[in-house]
Design a protein around this motif. Structure first.
Motif, PDB file in Angstrom:
ATOM      1  N   GLN A 278       0.843  -1.192   0.000  1.00  9.26           N
ATOM      2  CA  GLN A 278       0.000   0.000   0.000  1.00  9.26           C
ATOM      3  C   GLN A 278       0.883   1.249   0.000  1.00  9.26           C
ATOM      4  O   GLN A 278       1.896   1.292   0.697  1.00  9.26           O
ATOM      5  CB  GLN A 278      -0.900   0.035   1.244  1.00  9.26           C
ATOM      6  CG  GLN A 278      -1.966  -1.041   1.279  1.00  9.26           C
ATOM      7  CD  GLN A 278      -2.825  -0.931   2.536  1.00  9.26           C
ATOM      8  OE1 GLN A 278      -2.353  -0.576   3.607  1.00  9.26           O
ATOM      9  NE2 GLN A 278      -4.111  -1.245   2.388  1.00  9.26           N
ATOM     10  N   ASP A 279       0.502   2.244  -0.777  1.00  6.85           N
ATOM     11  CA  ASP A 279       1.171   3.552  -0.775  1.00  6.85           C
ATOM     12  C   ASP A 279       0.112   4.645  -0.741  1.00  6.85           C
ATOM     13  O   ASP A 279      -0.857   4.607  -1.522  1.00  6.85           O
ATOM     14  CB  ASP A 279       2.038   3.750  -2.026  1.00  6.85           C
ATOM     15  CG  ASP A 279       3.450   3.205  -1.859  1.00  6.85           C
ATOM     16  OD1 ASP A 279       3.754   2.652  -0.784  1.00  6.85           O
ATOM     17  OD2 ASP A 279       4.235   3.329  -2.817  1.00  6.85           O
ATOM     18  N   VAL A 280       0.291   5.604   0.155  1.00 13.92           N
ATOM     19  CA  VAL A 280      -0.577   6.781   0.179  1.00 13.92           C
ATOM     20  C   VAL A 280       0.062   7.852  -0.701  1.00 13.92           C
ATOM     21  O   VAL A 280       1.241   8.177  -0.552  1.00 13.92           O
ATOM     22  CB  VAL A 280      -0.763   7.310   1.604  1.00 13.92           C
ATOM     23  CG1 VAL A 280      -1.653   8.564   1.596  1.00 13.92           C
ATOM     24  CG2 VAL A 280      -1.377   6.237   2.501  1.00 13.92           C
ATOM     25  N   VAL A 281      -0.722   8.375  -1.628  1.00 11.90           N
ATOM     26  CA  VAL A 281      -0.246   9.378  -2.576  1.00 11.90           C
ATOM     27  C   VAL A 281      -1.076  10.654  -2.389  1.00 11.90           C
ATOM     28  O   VAL A 281      -2.308  10.609  -2.417  1.00 11.90           O
ATOM     29  CB  VAL A 281      -0.366   8.877  -4.030  1.00 11.90           C
ATOM     30  CG1 VAL A 281       0.126   9.946  -5.004  1.00 11.90           C
ATOM     31  CG2 VAL A 281       0.416   7.581  -4.211  1.00 11.90           C
ATOM     32  N   MET A 282      -0.399  11.780  -2.187  1.00 13.27           N
ATOM     33  CA  MET A 282      -1.077  13.061  -2.020  1.00 13.27           C
ATOM     34  C   MET A 282      -1.242  13.741  -3.381  1.00 13.27           C
ATOM     35  O   MET A 282      -0.264  14.174  -3.995  1.00 13.27           O
ATOM     36  CB  MET A 282      -0.287  13.962  -1.069  1.00 13.27           C
ATOM     37  CG  MET A 282      -0.273  13.473   0.368  1.00 13.27           C
ATOM     38  SD  MET A 282      -1.940  13.400   1.052  1.00 13.27           S
ATOM     39  CE  MET A 282      -1.633  12.563   2.624  1.00 13.27           C
ATOM     40  N   GLU A 283      -2.484  13.786  -3.848  1.00  9.79           N
ATOM     41  CA  GLU A 283      -2.792  14.383  -5.151  1.00  9.79           C
ATOM     42  C   GLU A 283      -3.087  15.869  -4.970  1.00  9.79           C
ATOM     43  O   GLU A 283      -3.957  16.250  -4.180  1.00  9.79           O
ATOM     44  CB  GLU A 283      -3.994  13.684  -5.785  1.00  9.79           C
ATOM     45  CG  GLU A 283      -3.921  12.162  -5.843  1.00  9.79           C
ATOM     46  CD  GLU A 283      -2.966  11.660  -6.931  1.00  9.79           C
ATOM     47  OE1 GLU A 283      -2.141  12.455  -7.422  1.00  9.79           O
ATOM     48  OE2 GLU A 283      -3.063  10.468  -7.280  1.00  9.79           O
ATOM     49  N   ARG A 284      -2.359  16.705  -5.698  1.00  9.69           N
ATOM     50  CA  ARG A 284      -2.581  18.157  -5.633  1.00  9.69           C
ATOM     51  C   ARG A 284      -3.735  18.527  -6.552  1.00  9.69           C
ATOM     52  O   ARG A 284      -3.718  18.254  -7.764  1.00  9.69           O
ATOM     53  CB  ARG A 284      -1.305  18.904  -6.030  1.00  9.69           C
ATOM     54  CG  ARG A 284      -1.410  20.431  -5.943  1.00  9.69           C
ATOM     55  CD  ARG A 284      -0.023  21.076  -5.928  1.00  9.69           C
ATOM     56  NE  ARG A 284       0.763  20.666  -7.090  1.00  9.69           N
ATOM     57  CZ  ARG A 284       0.763  21.302  -8.256  1.00  9.69           C
ATOM     58  NH1 ARG A 284      -0.014  22.379  -8.433  1.00  9.69           N
ATOM     59  NH2 ARG A 284       1.531  20.884  -9.256  1.00  9.69           N
ATOM     60  N   VAL A 285      -4.759  19.154  -5.969  1.00 11.42           N
ATOM     61  CA  VAL A 285      -5.974  19.494  -6.705  1.00 11.42           C
ATOM     62  C   VAL A 285      -5.790  20.832  -7.415  1.00 11.42           C
ATOM     63  O   VAL A 285      -5.194  21.782  -6.863  1.00 11.42           O
ATOM     64  CB  VAL A 285      -7.187  19.550  -5.745  1.00 11.42           C
ATOM     65  CG1 VAL A 285      -8.459  19.935  -6.498  1.00 11.42           C
ATOM     66  CG2 VAL A 285      -7.363  18.212  -5.031  1.00 11.42           C
TER      67      VAL A 285
ATOM     68  N   GLY B  42       1.844  13.181  -5.478  1.00 10.54           N
ATOM     69  CA  GLY B  42       1.466  12.471  -6.691  1.00 10.54           C
ATOM     70  C   GLY B  42       2.018  13.075  -7.967  1.00 10.54           C
ATOM     71  O   GLY B  42       2.047  12.405  -9.004  1.00 10.54           O
ATOM     72  N   ASP B  43       2.445  14.359  -7.926  1.00 12.81           N
ATOM     73  CA  ASP B  43       2.995  14.958  -9.145  1.00 12.81           C
ATOM     74  C   ASP B  43       4.502  14.772  -9.242  1.00 12.81           C
ATOM     75  O   ASP B  43       5.144  15.309 -10.142  1.00 12.81           O
ATOM     76  CB  ASP B  43       2.626  16.436  -9.237  1.00 12.81           C
ATOM     77  CG  ASP B  43       3.008  17.222  -7.990  1.00 12.81           C
ATOM     78  OD1 ASP B  43       3.533  16.609  -7.031  1.00 12.81           O
ATOM     79  OD2 ASP B  43       2.796  18.455  -7.973  1.00 12.81           O
TER      80      ASP B  43
END
Length: 820
Positions: free
Chosen positions: A335-342, A480-481
């Motif tokens: 599992q990996d948590v990815v922070m997506e920039r909105v 995430g970017d």
């Protein structure tokens, strides 16, 4: 006055009579769902007559003319004994608990809908091979055949719980079985919460002190980048870690309560009888009834016997005449948590290395009993489902303008794990079993194997491929970017760790580190055990050859290597110090406790006071060490961490700094903190169990809490449906009984070996197994808890494939005849 008394007596007698009548009526209707194991049925869906022979322990031995008929009968037997449990598991996977339980479970349903496990299960049906699809369809027909009998003959609605909650039972489908396997993957995965905890802690501590409290397995020295450097401006959260729901209906594991297990095997040259040995005891959260259901299946490839899970047509852990298999949690970092920039200009888009990309989105309506329906929007990025900050405490580590996505190998719409499990039952050697594991996706497991000639261990499950330049190496959430973030597919099955026929002749796993590989070809940075493996190695080295009995002895061993490690360190300056104190003083109680611990061998025996004193002391000690540095976040450490305390009292890399209380002017030593913690523990114990230390018992605090997930908290009813037993063992013993870690009962045994099995291939029919409750899920059945007392005493029942032994003293033989 006499007249009043007579009328009161008449009223009381009348009420008593009415109560007895009501009880008799209630018992009549509730007992209608108790199956008659000697009954015969004429049913559609089978090709030839089938026998279900339930031996004297109510273990069904199923004899069908074809594999499909045997799977049909297994579904029929599962539904007879565990229909409520099956439907509850299905509702959980579907995210439909609130249709029955109302607002209480809306948050659980919301998160399950976001994972979309059931949608992926529906898609995965087509990915199974033809024999597996036929098995799933036949099993579903068997379940539905019993549901049909319940509806036609008014058999008490199928289970007592259906009188309290909705009695609507949807027909079983092949996707339901796959969904339950995916649900098990969720219950056995804890990497997400570990990432959040590491991220939060890294914002409060220096890298050196982070290494103390969240150490790698000894021998490894890898540390990730501090989380604050990845997201400048992110302010450390001030509150405690918000755990996953503690509701017994929640499938989300709380920290330290994801899957665990023991499995060990001996090759023929290390066996006294000349045949391979294998022992396995998987550890899951305790419930009543247990998740496991024992069964034997007659199949064309050979008969198999072992532990099934109601809702799935497979023997997950068991044996045939030639092969035995067991499972332990691999702790694979899948599992990996990815922070997506909105995109601030368009909230429907998120940043990727290639530019803005649109979220995949669709609405989902949660029907809530007794309340208006709840509509949520499910969103997915290319990395996985978007999870709200209210779950797993993600909000505390999510930067402004970002949302959290989860990459996880179990989120596969073409999951072939069920096909792998079906093929495993048909394997005849360790090599064939290893090949069957190639199709397994999740949950990632260590597959322990033994056949007539040797032993092997294989990690099964998809291992994600990561970029070597990943900024957190998968240990904490990452942006995430960043072009180096995100799964890069999966590694070849040949990269999964494997060991066959080692020179030592012994294989074992206690959720310990299996391999020491560098990132990105690693298995995990966070393992489930560093202590039990030491005791296992000691026991294996104590004999040149092993027997079934020595493996049982190891499985039931209650000596704590953690206690043997920590007490000499923590108490080094306290043993026998000072003059004798007056009776009844705290000093006298401390001296008495230290004297008892000095003579204790570390055995976590339920009848002794020493385990209770030791556990309470270490718990208070750890809290004193970390509370001033971590503040409310210290509540996240609900269990004693031996590696941390050992580092502190050995002053490893300056770790003794934890002993000094930052807020005080004085400089406290580790001896001061140890003494104060012991006094705290003894005060807490004396208030709870009385002043007499000799009368304290570990078993009073360490009861196995096998509670009914729905009725277990209902007044009065809980005394009929919950199974509580005094138990030995602890967090770090081979006979593992993981404590809750939560007040008011921090030492309650909530997670352990619901199944124990030992196979001996010198004489396969001498193999044994046992579960922690019983075969039936019906509280009025004598088979609801009949195995529980034997399990508590360390006893087993025969695991034989001899049909005559099954028929001897059978509690009933069910005959299924085809309708045509």
């Amino acid at each position: 006055m006499l007249q009043v008394f007579r009328w009161l007596l008449r009223i009381f007698t009348g009420l008593l009579a009415l109560s007895l009548i009501a009880l008799v009526i209630a018992y009549y209707f509730l007992s209608r769902s108790l199956p008659d194991y000697g009954e015969s049925f004429t049913l559609s869906g089978i090709a030839a007559p089938v026998e279900i022979v339930r031996n004297n322990d109510n273990v069904p031995h199923i004899f069908g003319a074809t594999d499909e008929d045997s799977y049909f009968a297994l579904g029929f037997a599962h539904a007879q004994d565990r229909l409520w449990q099956m439907t509850l598991l299905r509702r959980t996977a579907q995210g439909k608990l609130s249709e029955v339980f109302g607002p209480r479970t809306v948050k659980i349903d919301e998160l399950m809908r976001r994972y979309d496990l059931y949608g992926q299960a529906l898609s995965s049906v087509a990915a199974q091979d033809e024999p597996t699809r036929r098995a799933l369809e036949a099993y579903a027909r068997g379940v539905n055949a019993w549901i049909g009998e319940v509806n036609v003959d008014a058999r008490g609605r199928g289970a007592p719980e259906f009188f309290v909650f909705s009695s609507d039972i949807a027909a079983w489908a092949p996707a339901d079985s796959i969904a339950i396997m995916k649900l098990m993957a969720l219950q056995l995965s804890g990497q997400l919460e570990t990432e959040v905890l590491r991220a939060r802690t890294s914002m409060l501590l220096s890298p050196e002190r982070l290494r103390d409290i969240l150490p790698d397995d000894p021998g490894a020295g890898v540390m990730a980048v501090p989380y604050a450097q990845l997201f400048p401006g992110l302010v450390p959260a001030s509150g405690p870690l918000k755990y996953a729901s503690t509701d017994p209906l929640s499938p989300f594991p709380r920290g330290g309560l994801a899957g665990a297990s023991n499995a060990f095997a001996a090759a023929p040259n290390r066996s006294a009888a000349g045949g391979s040995l294998l022992a396995n005891d998987p550890h899951l959260g305790f419930t009543a009834p247990t998740l496991w259901y024992l069964a034997r299946l007659h199949l064309a490839s050979g008969d198999v016997i072992g532990a099934t899970v109601p809702g799935m047509p497979v023997v997950l852990i068991g044996r045939s005449e030639t092969l035995g298999w067991g499972l332990t949690s691999s702790y694979l970092d899948d599992q990996d948590v990815v922070m997506e920039r909105v995109n601030p200009a368009n909230p429907e888009e998120y940043a990727t290395p290639e530019g803005w990309q649109t979220f995949t989105a669709r609405p989902s309506i949660i029907t809530v009993k007794g309340a208006p329906p709840v509509t949520i929007t499910l969103r997915w990025s290319r990395n996985g489902p978007i999870l709200p900050g209210t779950h797993y405490d993600l909000a505390s580590v999510t930067p402004a303008g970002h949302v959290a996505a989860l990459s996880w190998t179990a989120l596969d719409p073409a999951d072939t794990s069920m096909t792998a499990a079906i093929r495993l039952m048909g394997a005849h050697s360790t090599a064939e079993a290893i090949e069957a594991g190639r199709l397994f996706v999740a949950p990632a497991q260590n597959l322990m194997l033994a056949d007539q000639d040797g032993i092997a261990m294989q990690v099964i499950g998809r291992m994600p491929a990561r970029d070597p330049a990943h900024p957190t190496r998968g240990r904490m959430p990452a942006p995430g970017d960043d072009p180096h973030v995100g799964f890069r597919g999966v590694l070849p099955y040949e990269d999964n760790p494997r060991e066959a026929n080692p020179a030592s002749g012994i294989l074992g796993n206690t959720n310990n580190k299996t391999v020491d590989r560098p990132f990105p070809n690693y298995v995990s940075f966070d393992w489930g055990d560093t202590m039990r493996i030491q005791r296992f190695l000691t026991l294996m080295k104590s004999r040149e050859v092993h027997t079934r009995e020595s493996f049982i002895e190891a499985q039931l061993d209650t000596v704590s290597p953690a206690a043997r490690l920590l007490l000499p360190l923590v108490g080094a300056d306290l043993w026998f110090e000072g003059e004798a104190a007056p009776e009844g003083t705290p000093e006298r109680m401390r001296q008495q406790a230290l004297s008892m611990l000095a003579e204790w061998n570390g055995e976590m025996n339920e009848h002794l006071p020493e385990p209770l004193i030791y556990m309470a002391w270490m718990r208070k000690l750890q809290d004193r060490l970390i509370r001033d540095e971590l503040g409310p976040l210290a509540d996240a450490w609900t269990h004693v961490e031996p590696e941390f305390i050992s580092r502190v009292f050995r002053d490893t890399d300056g770790a003794s700094k934890w002993c000094d209380v930052i807020q005080s002017a004085a400089i406290e030593t580790c001896t001061d903190v140890a003494r104060m913690s012991l006094d705290d523990a003894l005060l807490w114990l004396s208030e709870r169990y009385g002043k007499s230390i000799e009368s304290w018992r570990w078993g009073d605090a360490h009861q196995a809490a096998q509670d009914h997930p729905v009725l277990g908290r209902v007044p009065v009813l809980r005394y009929f449906v919950n199974i509580r037993q005094s138990t030995s063992g602890g967090d770090f013993t081979l006979q593992r009984g993981r404590t809750s870690g939560l007040d008011p009962d921090p030492f309650l045994n909530v997670h352990g070996a619901g199944l124990r099995a030992v196979y001996d291939f010198a004489d396969p029919d001498s193999s044994v197994f046992v579960t922690s409750t019983g075969q039936s899920g019906h509280p009025l059945s004598r088979f609801y808890d009949d195995l529980g007392e034997r399990w508590r005493r360390g006893e087993y029942i025969p695991m034989s494939l001899d049909p005559e032994l099954a028929r001897a003293a059978a509690v009933g033989i069910t005959h299924l005849t085809p309708a045509n």
